[in-house]
Design a protein around this motif. Structure first.
Motif, PDB file in Angstrom:
ATOM      1  N   GLU A 173      -4.197  13.783 -10.277  1.00 45.96           N
ATOM      2  CA  GLU A 173      -4.615  12.392 -10.435  1.00 45.96           C
ATOM      3  C   GLU A 173      -5.653  12.200 -11.532  1.00 45.96           C
ATOM      4  N   SER A 174      -5.974  13.247 -12.278  1.00 44.74           N
ATOM      5  CA  SER A 174      -6.996  13.149 -13.323  1.00 44.74           C
ATOM      6  C   SER A 174      -6.614  12.120 -14.386  1.00 44.74           C
ATOM      7  N   ILE A 175      -7.607  11.408 -14.889  1.00 47.93           N
ATOM      8  CA  ILE A 175      -7.351  10.377 -15.903  1.00 47.93           C
ATOM      9  C   ILE A 175      -6.985  10.976 -17.251  1.00 47.93           C
ATOM     10  N   THR A 196       0.832  -1.206   0.000  1.00 49.47           N
ATOM     11  CA  THR A 196       0.000   0.000   0.000  1.00 49.47           C
ATOM     12  C   THR A 196       0.866   1.255   0.000  1.00 49.47           C
ATOM     13  N   ILE A 197       1.853   1.285   0.881  1.00 45.38           N
ATOM     14  CA  ILE A 197       2.750   2.448   0.944  1.00 45.38           C
ATOM     15  C   ILE A 197       3.561   2.572  -0.340  1.00 45.38           C
ATOM     16  N   LEU A 198       4.097   1.440  -0.821  1.00 44.77           N
ATOM     17  CA  LEU A 198       4.892   1.448  -2.056  1.00 44.77           C
ATOM     18  C   LEU A 198       4.057   1.932  -3.238  1.00 44.77           C
ATOM     19  N   GLY A 199       2.836   1.439  -3.303  1.00 44.64           N
ATOM     20  CA  GLY A 199       1.951   1.838  -4.399  1.00 44.64           C
ATOM     21  C   GLY A 199       1.637   3.322  -4.375  1.00 44.64           C
ATOM     22  N   LEU A 200       1.448   3.876  -3.174  1.00 46.54           N
ATOM     23  CA  LEU A 200       1.145   5.297  -3.048  1.00 46.54           C
ATOM     24  C   LEU A 200       2.329   6.165  -3.450  1.00 46.54           C
ATOM     25  N   VAL A 201       3.543   5.710  -3.154  1.00 40.13           N
ATOM     26  CA  VAL A 201       4.734   6.473  -3.531  1.00 40.13           C
ATOM     27  C   VAL A 201       4.950   6.435  -5.045  1.00 40.13           C
ATOM     28  N   ILE A 202       4.772   5.246  -5.630  1.00 40.11           N
ATOM     29  CA  ILE A 202       5.006   5.089  -7.078  1.00 40.11           C
ATOM     30  C   ILE A 202       3.857   5.667  -7.893  1.00 40.11           C
ATOM     31  N   LEU A 203       2.624   5.394  -7.444  1.00 44.22           N
ATOM     32  CA  LEU A 203       1.440   5.846  -8.176  1.00 44.22           C
ATOM     33  C   LEU A 203       0.666   6.839  -7.321  1.00 44.22           C
ATOM     34  N   LYS A 204       1.339   7.943  -6.970  1.00 41.76           N
ATOM     35  CA  LYS A 204       0.733   8.878  -6.018  1.00 41.76           C
ATOM     36  C   LYS A 204      -0.501   9.568  -6.579  1.00 41.76           C
ATOM     37  N   THR A 205      -0.684   9.554  -7.899  1.00 42.61           N
ATOM     38  CA  THR A 205      -1.871  10.179  -8.491  1.00 42.61           C
ATOM     39  C   THR A 205      -3.079   9.254  -8.478  1.00 42.61           C
ATOM     40  N   ARG A 206      -2.922   8.051  -7.962  1.00 37.40           N
ATOM     41  CA  ARG A 206      -4.027   7.087  -7.957  1.00 37.40           C
ATOM     42  C   ARG A 206      -4.269   6.505  -6.565  1.00 37.40           C
ATOM     43  N   PRO A 207      -4.432   7.346  -5.536  1.00 35.19           N
ATOM     44  CA  PRO A 207      -4.624   6.804  -4.179  1.00 35.19           C
ATOM     45  C   PRO A 207      -5.892   5.969  -4.047  1.00 35.19           C
ATOM     46  N   ILE A 214     -25.707  16.507  -4.376  1.00 35.60           N
ATOM     47  CA  ILE A 214     -25.175  15.622  -3.334  1.00 35.60           C
ATOM     48  C   ILE A 214     -24.475  14.423  -3.959  1.00 35.60           C
ATOM     49  N   VAL A 215     -25.115  13.821  -4.954  1.00 30.92           N
ATOM     50  CA  VAL A 215     -24.541  12.646  -5.616  1.00 30.92           C
ATOM     51  C   VAL A 215     -23.242  13.013  -6.320  1.00 30.92           C
ATOM     52  N   ARG A 216     -23.259  14.161  -7.013  1.00 32.62           N
ATOM     53  CA  ARG A 216     -22.083  14.556  -7.798  1.00 32.62           C
ATOM     54  C   ARG A 216     -20.906  14.926  -6.916  1.00 32.62           C
ATOM     55  N   ARG A 217     -21.178  15.543  -5.767  1.00 36.81           N
ATOM     56  CA  ARG A 217     -20.092  16.014  -4.911  1.00 36.81           C
ATOM     57  C   ARG A 217     -19.785  15.071  -3.744  1.00 36.81           C
ATOM     58  N   LEU A 218     -20.470  13.926  -3.690  1.00 32.14           N
ATOM     59  CA  LEU A 218     -20.201  12.971  -2.612  1.00 32.14           C
ATOM     60  C   LEU A 218     -18.733  12.536  -2.670  1.00 32.14           C
ATOM     61  N   PRO A 219     -17.954  12.763  -1.623  1.00 34.96           N
ATOM     62  CA  PRO A 219     -16.517  12.447  -1.650  1.00 34.96           C
ATOM     63  C   PRO A 219     -16.244  10.955  -1.445  1.00 34.96           C
ATOM     64  N   VAL A 220     -16.592  10.184  -2.459  1.00 36.13           N
ATOM     65  CA  VAL A 220     -16.427   8.730  -2.375  1.00 36.13           C
ATOM     66  C   VAL A 220     -14.964   8.351  -2.169  1.00 36.13           C
ATOM     67  N   ASP A 221     -14.052   9.126  -2.783  1.00 31.88           N
ATOM     68  CA  ASP A 221     -12.631   8.803  -2.663  1.00 31.88           C
ATOM     69  C   ASP A 221     -12.153   8.911  -1.210  1.00 31.88           C
ATOM     70  N   ILE A 222     -12.594   9.975  -0.506  1.00 22.27           N
ATOM     71  CA  ILE A 222     -12.222  10.120   0.907  1.00 22.27           C
ATOM     72  C   ILE A 222     -12.837   8.994   1.733  1.00 22.27           C
ATOM     73  N   ASN A 260      -7.254   4.032  -6.308  1.00 23.35           N
ATOM     74  CA  ASN A 260      -6.978   2.704  -6.864  1.00 23.35           C
ATOM     75  C   ASN A 260      -6.168   1.857  -5.890  1.00 23.35           C
ATOM     76  N   ILE A 261      -5.162   2.493  -5.267  1.00 23.23           N
ATOM     77  CA  ILE A 261      -4.306   1.759  -4.325  1.00 23.23           C
ATOM     78  C   ILE A 261      -5.108   1.283  -3.124  1.00 23.23           C
ATOM     79  N   PHE A 262      -5.889   2.170  -2.528  1.00 21.96           N
ATOM     80  CA  PHE A 262      -6.673   1.782  -1.356  1.00 21.96           C
ATOM     81  C   PHE A 262      -7.797   0.811  -1.735  1.00 21.96           C
ATOM     82  N   GLY A 263      -8.297   0.934  -2.950  1.00 26.70           N
ATOM     83  CA  GLY A 263      -9.281  -0.049  -3.414  1.00 26.70           C
ATOM     84  C   GLY A 263      -8.678  -1.443  -3.470  1.00 26.70           C
ATOM     85  N   GLY A 264      -7.442  -1.533  -3.978  1.00 36.48           N
ATOM     86  CA  GLY A 264      -6.745  -2.818  -4.004  1.00 36.48           C
ATOM     87  C   GLY A 264      -6.464  -3.346  -2.613  1.00 36.48           C
TER      88      GLY A 264
END
Length: 576
Positions: free
Chosen positions: A302-304, A15-26, A426-434, A28-32
């Motif tokens: 982190e934008s796609i 998890t830590i390694l993934g966040l350092v290497i792929l810091k724009t995709r937190p 509400i749906v659009r701004r729901l901070p699902v990532d947090i 995805n890392i936490f999902g994994g």
């Protein structure tokens, strides 16, 4: 060690390694990480459900949603108009004061977004002298209260999970006030060394607009001068792209041909002038009419779409919006708009479709700077409900008259029933990532306990029970958290470092609160990198700054910030 211990350490390490290497995709890392914890049976079903419904986390989500209504009022905009005066020192102090106060109770990004435009377009001072202090002031203001920044609430949610108790509203205020005063003093004097960048018309209003000359256009066969393309208000014909060949500068005698791409630069508000020319198609009009409701956004790191061209991303399908124009402060954008490689921090103006407001991926990819719909601003009794309701809930919660979570539920209900906020918003701004990051971090903490990793680490630390080592350990926790904040993100740093700091405290047999508070403050101390915090990224491009500008100002502020936290946390939150 047991197999589960190895597995948990492996998941934590990756998890830590993934966040350092792929810091724009937190996300995805936490999902994994979440999938791994469940797949390897490292946590129970009850722990999984409890992490999602953690009271501190739910409070954070509700706070973000309720603050949306406050953002839609004119309150911040009215105050912003009063900040800038002729005297630089007075302007700086007003800006710093207003920003820190509002950032202590509101989303930092919203505060900076509101003040960004007045500063950028002010007639008195170089915006480069004010924008970086604006971002740093919002960060410092966030340290004043429990709700000032998401990192404080994330740490509190994990503290509740571990101890069953919550930090108080003013737990952060004493040290936060010291940080605001001392770091503000350093920032005031360092700000004078910021570059004095004269923003020319191109950089101030430098949106690049791509328009194509289509078959049958009256422009074809006539020169630029004869077509009147050199006499537009606040728009300048910067380039012509013809058969992949770039013509720049454009001569007044240059003859327009069928299929030419005309690249204009200037004030996006004057865009509609181009409608007077027959057969001139703006990039956003390819698949529909250009909306008169334009919205300005900043591309997140982190934008796609970052690192890709608009043509290759399928932009319209992804966001139900078309890019009308692009601005990259400090660097010129050249060529056809569809072929421009998008970078983090780019400003885009979008013409949006009907479904734009319901898309859940907008806030994951962009920082929205201006509203899309005319009704996105509220006034009258709804504005008073938003402002008064929010202030009442915060004040009642601060003085223990009402539980913050319960108060926010009641306020959100009132905002929805009064149509101040809509379900779509509400749906659009729901901070699902947090939600995903924090709930997974809580779950990871449970896995560390379940597998015995915490006990092993606690036993190892217990061997170094010399009181002097406690201070060294506290300083070490601060430095590691700060580095993770600069390298990854502030929220991820807080979420991952909490279980480590908590275990270190248990190993030394001291109160966990000093270590918890250290993590919270360190995770907010992002001053060196423009990419560690969203507000830094916003001002990085708007002020035409370089990385050296952030280093020059950020390092002294970071040093003073670190000294105050490391010295005063043990004093105000004793180890025993």
């Amino acid at each position: 060690m047991l197999p589960n211990t190895y597995l948990t350490l492996l998941v934590f390490g990756f998890t830590i390694l993934g966040l350092v290497i792929l810091k724009t995709r937190p996300v995805n890392i936490f999902g994994g990480t979440l999938i791994s914890l469940i797949a390897f049976n490292l946590v129970t079903k009850e722990q999984f459900l409890a992490s999602i419904a953690n009271s501190g986390l739910v409070t954070l989500i509700l706070l973000i949603l309720c603050s949306l209504a406050l953002e839609k009022t004119r309150l911040l905009r009215i105050i912003a108009s009063k900040v800038i005066v002729g005297n630089y020192n007075v302007t700086w102090l007003r800006l710093f004061g207003v920003t820190t106060i509002f950032s202590s109770i509101l989303n930092n990004t919203a505060v900076v977004a509101t003040l960004l435009s007045p500063i950028r377009n002010n007639p008195h001072h170089f915006s480069s002298k004010l924008l970086l202090p604006l971002s740093y002031a919002s960060i410092l203001g966030g340290t004043l209260t429990l709700i000032g920044t998401s990192t404080n609430l994330i740490v509190n949610s994990m503290y509740i999970e571990s101890t069953g108790h919550s930090l108080s509203f003013f737990s952060f205020t004493a040290i936060g006030a010291l940080l605001v005063i001392c770091c503000g003093f350093v920032l005031f004097f360092c700000s004078k060394s910021l570059p004095s960048i004269t923003q020319s018309k191109v950089t101030t209003e430098g949106y690049f607009i791509d328009a194509k000359v289509i078959t049958g256009s009256e422009l074809i066969g006539r020169s630029v001068e004869l077509n009147g393309l050199r006499h537009l208000e606040s728009l300048f014909l910067a380039e012509i792209v013809r058969d992949n060949y770039l013509i720049s500068p454009v001569s007044p005698s240059e003859v327009i041909l069928d299929g030419d791409r005309l690249i204009f630069c200037g004030d996006i508000n004057k865009l509609m002038q181009l409608g007077q020319f027959s057969g001139l198609e703006i990039f956003a009009e390819k698949n529909g009419k250009l909306s008169s409701n334009l919205t300005e956004v900043v591309v997140k790191e982190e934008s796609i779409i970052s690192g890709k061209t608009l043509k290759s991303t399928g932009f319209r399908a992804l966001f139900d919006a078309a890019v009308v124009a692009i601005r990259r402060d400090g660097a010129q954008v050249s060529g056809k708009l569809g072929d421009v490689v998008i970078r983090p921090g780019d400003f885009l103006v979008l013409a949006v479709g009907e479904d734009f407001k319901t898309r859940t991926n907008i806030n994951k990819n962009f920082i929205v700077l201006s509203g899309v719909e005319p009704e996105s601003r509220i006034n009258g009794w709804r504005a008073w409900l938003s402002i008064g309701g929010f202030i009442c809930v915060i004040c009642f919660a601060a003085f223990g008259l009402i539980d913050l979570l319960e108060g926010l539920v009641l306020l959100l209900g009132a905002l929805l029933f009064s149509n101040t906020l809509t379900v779509n918003e509400i749906v659009r701004r729901l901070p699902v990532d947090i939600w995903l990051v924090v709930s997974t971090a809580i779950l990871l903490s449970n896995a560390l306990v379940n597998s015995g990793v915490v006990s092993l680490f606690e036993g190892f630390i217990h061997n170094f029970n010399d009181p002097n080592y406690v201070y060294i350990a506290l300083a070490f926790i601060y430095v590691v958290t700060w580095l993770m904040t600069e390298l990854v993100t502030n929220n991820a740093a807080a979420a991952l470092m909490f279980p480590i700091s908590y275990t270190v405290a248990l190993g030394f047999g001291v109160d966990v609160l000093p270590f918890v508070m250290t993590v919270a403050f360190a995770a907010s101390g992002s001053f060196v990198s423009p990419y560690g915090y969203q507000t830094n990224l916003m001002v990085f491009n708007a002020g035409n700054y370089t990385l050296s500008d952030f280093m020059k100002i950020g390092l002294p502020v970071s040093f003073v910030y670190a000294c105050i936290v490391i010295i005063f946390v043990p004093i105000l939150f004793p180890f025993n």
